[in-house]
Enzyme design. Structure first.
Site, mmCIF file in Angstrom:
data_model
loop_
_atom_site.group_PDB
_atom_site.id
_atom_site.type_symbol
_atom_site.label_atom_id
_atom_site.label_comp_id
_atom_site.label_asym_id
_atom_site.label_seq_id
_atom_site.Cartn_x
_atom_site.Cartn_y
_atom_site.Cartn_z
ATOM 1 C CG HIS A 191 -1.243 -1.607 1.747
ATOM 2 N ND1 HIS A 191 -1.190 -0.706 0.703
ATOM 3 C CD2 HIS A 191 -0.753 -0.927 2.821
ATOM 4 C CE1 HIS A 191 -0.677 0.445 1.142
ATOM 5 N NE2 HIS A 191 -0.399 0.333 2.401
ATOM 6 C CB SER A 202 2.038 7.149 -6.825
ATOM 7 O OG SER A 202 1.228 6.625 -5.790
ATOM 8 C CG ASN A 229 7.215 5.283 -11.139
ATOM 9 O OD1 ASN A 229 6.474 5.439 -12.111
ATOM 10 N ND2 ASN A 229 6.747 5.149 -9.912
HETATM 11 P P1 OAD Z 1 -0.354 3.951 -7.673
HETATM 12 O O1 OAD Z 1 -1.396 3.626 -8.671
HETATM 13 O O2 OAD Z 1 -0.562 5.110 -6.780
HETATM 14 O O3 OAD Z 1 1.036 4.170 -8.411
HETATM 15 C C1 OAD Z 1 1.526 3.279 -9.363
HETATM 16 C C2 OAD Z 1 2.870 3.785 -9.794
HETATM 17 O O4 OAD Z 1 3.424 2.842 -10.701
HETATM 18 C C3 OAD Z 1 2.834 5.125 -10.548
HETATM 19 O O5 OAD Z 1 3.816 5.982 -10.006
HETATM 20 C C4 OAD Z 1 3.149 4.757 -12.005
HETATM 21 O O6 OAD Z 1 3.880 5.766 -12.662
HETATM 22 C C5 OAD Z 1 3.994 3.518 -11.795
HETATM 23 N N1 OAD Z 1 3.991 2.545 -12.924
HETATM 24 C C6 OAD Z 1 2.983 2.209 -13.746
HETATM 25 N N2 OAD Z 1 3.341 1.230 -14.582
HETATM 26 C C7 OAD Z 1 4.630 0.922 -14.271
HETATM 27 C C8 OAD Z 1 5.578 -0.033 -14.754
HETATM 28 N N3 OAD Z 1 5.275 -0.882 -15.737
HETATM 29 N N4 OAD Z 1 6.801 -0.062 -14.194
HETATM 30 C C9 OAD Z 1 7.126 0.805 -13.188
HETATM 31 N N5 OAD Z 1 6.276 1.715 -12.682
HETATM 32 C C10 OAD Z 1 5.047 1.773 -13.204
HETATM 33 O O7 OAD Z 1 -0.087 2.611 -6.802
HETATM 34 P P2 OAD Z 1 0.619 2.442 -5.391
HETATM 35 O O8 OAD Z 1 1.744 3.398 -5.234
HETATM 36 O O9 OAD Z 1 0.914 0.989 -5.222
HETATM 37 O O10 OAD Z 1 -3.836 1.245 -0.994
HETATM 38 O O11 OAD Z 1 -0.518 2.829 -4.392
HETATM 39 C C11 OAD Z 1 -0.279 2.698 -3.017
HETATM 40 C C12 OAD Z 1 -1.542 2.341 -2.292
HETATM 41 O O12 OAD Z 1 -2.543 3.273 -2.649
HETATM 42 C C13 OAD Z 1 -2.145 1.007 -2.697
HETATM 43 O O13 OAD Z 1 -1.588 -0.055 -1.954
HETATM 44 C C14 OAD Z 1 -3.589 1.205 -2.422
HETATM 45 C C15 OAD Z 1 -3.730 2.564 -3.062
HETATM 46 O O14 OAD Z 1 -4.791 3.306 -2.829
HETATM 47 C C16 OAD Z 1 -5.051 0.871 -0.523
HETATM 48 O O15 OAD Z 1 -5.915 0.359 -1.204
HETATM 49 C C17 OAD Z 1 -5.190 1.114 0.939
#
Ligand code: OAD
Length: 250
Positions: free
Chosen positions: A119, A188, A212
């Site tokens: 990204h 997520s 996660n």
């Molecule tokens: P999310 O905010 O969607 O998900 C974060 C994940 O991390 C969740 O499933 C939480 O349960 C988990 N989590 C939180 N704290 C944690 C920890 N200490 N250890 C392990 N897991 C933990 O973020 P992303 O999946 O990265 O894109 O989101 C994907 C994309 O959506 C991003 O790159 C961004 C966003 O919108 C754009 O901006 C285009």
């Protein structure tokens, strides 16, 4: 947190390991994730206003300032034990690929030498009109600043919604799904095509493991879900793999 012994055994002899990370790995560094209903970025802002070309055209100043604020926040953050454990993995496994959806450079600052950034990166800038990377520009007080080549607006060099991923990085990420073990950490698994990568790894015969703090859309489809924070689970995993390897070599 329980780390399955089958995972430790598989990693102890694995030749090729790939990891896909998301915002969760930076949560323990104080960087909010996107989808947490209390502290997540999208709880305060609408993604379509701030992370789309449409939103930028509508209000370029607001979008530039939002990214400026996030840029400062990630610069102030420090890599955590999870980032450091992933950097260590580079030297443990003969073949290792780290793929991230994060734009915060915390993997690189923890010592990871090769990071596939799906990204983009918030510390980089490009021209909105020409789509070319821009490293320097005159500080004229314009917000966003102007492109020194064409006079168009500058924007952060990140992938917004409705935009394609950088082709080269995506190709490398797909190649990395050919592996023995594929770890999916702190994401997520809602944003495609990144969320497709673990499924592709599974089709290629990899052991797919999710780390996660909550269950996700992917949980039902992985071999193991390790419930816990990446800053705790990943260092413990490395320690367990190192001891298992020592046992094998004895
Ligand atoms: P999310 O905010 O969607 O998900 C974060 C994940 O991390 C969740 O499933 C939480 O349960 C988990 N989590 C939180 N704290 C944690 C920890 N200490 N250890 C392990 N897991 C933990 O973020 P992303 O999946 O990265 O894109 O989101 C994907 C994309 O959506 C991003 O790159 C961004 C966003 O919108 C754009 O901006 C285009």
């Amino acid at each position: 947190m329980t780390i399955p012994s089958a995972l430790i055994e598989r990693l102890a002899t694995a030749k090729s390991v790939s990891v896909l990370t998301g915002a969760g790995v930076s949560a323990e560094s104080g960087v909010p994730t996107f989808r947490d209903s209390q502290t997540g970025f999208w709880s305060k802002f609408r993604p379509e206003d701030l992370a789309t070309a449409r939103g930028f055209k509508r209000d370029p100043k607001m979008v530039w300032e939002w990214y400026d604020w996030r840029r400062k926040m990630v610069l102030d953050a420090e890599p955590n034990a999870g980032h450091r454990a992933l950097a260590e993995m580079e030297s443990i496994f003969p073949e290792f690929h780290l793929i991230t959806q994060n734009i915060d450079s915390l993997h690189q600052r923890a010592g990871s030498k090769k990071v596939i950034e799906l990204h983009g990166n918030i510390s980089k800038t490009k021209c909105f009109e020409e789509n070319t990377p821009i490293e320097r520009w005159a500080e004229t007080g314009d917000v966003p600043p102007k492109c020194p080549r064409c006079g168009g607006m500058l924007r952060p060099d990140v992938v917004w919604f409705e935009e394609p991923m950088p082709m080269n990085e995506f190709r490398q990420a797909v190649g990395a799904t050919e592996c023995d073990v594929f770890l999916v950490v702190g994401t997520s698994s809602l944003v495609y095509p990144a969320a497709e990568l673990p499924l592709e790894a599974a089709r290629n015969g990899a052991m797919v493991v999710e780390i996660n703090t909550t269950m996700t859309e992917l949980t039902e489809q992985v071999q193991f879900h390790v419930d816990g924070a990446s800053g705790v689970v990943l260092p413990a995993l490395i320690q367990a793999v190192r001891s298992a390897r020592e046992q094998i070599l004895k």
